[in-house]
Design an enzyme around this catalytic site. Sequence first.
Site, short mmCIF file in Angstrom:
data_model
loop_
_atom_site.label_atom_id
_atom_site.label_comp_id
_atom_site.label_asym_id
_atom_site.label_seq_id
_atom_site.Cartn_x
_atom_site.Cartn_y
_atom_site.Cartn_z
N CYS A 17 -45.47 2.73 37.43
CA CYS A 17 -44.69 2.25 36.14
C CYS A 17 -45.97 1.33 35.59
O CYS A 17 -46.55 1.68 35.43
CB CYS A 17 -43.47 1.22 36.07
SG CYS A 17 -44.26 -0.02 37.25
N ALA A 18 -45.50 0.75 34.29
CA ALA A 18 -46.32 -0.35 33.72
C ALA A 18 -47.56 -1.11 34.55
O ALA A 18 -48.39 -1.34 34.04
CB ALA A 18 -45.56 -0.71 32.27
#
Length: 101
Positions: free
Chosen positions: A7-8
């Site tokens: 994810c980020a």
Amino acid sequence: MKILLVCAAGMSTSLVKKKIVAAFGPEEEGWTINAEAYEKLESVIKDYDAILLGPQIAYKKDQLLEIANNYNKPLSTISPVDYGMGNGANILKQIKKMINK
């Protein structure tokens, strides 16, 4: 089987990771799941069998798929509904489908 959730920042996927692990049954004995930020993918991908992207970085899928293809690793995006609801059982089904292709 080693699965990487991307994810980020690796934070929200850590929560989803717990839900997936809770859905493990006997056939997943020995499986491991880790979460990392997408920037680390290329440096860690060789250590994993499959990669799942958090829906918040689905816009980077083409870029990350290119890296995964270079290492012959399957990559897919987690359904936003399953991710948001923390539906570990459905995400586990997605992983199994992805690796059995």
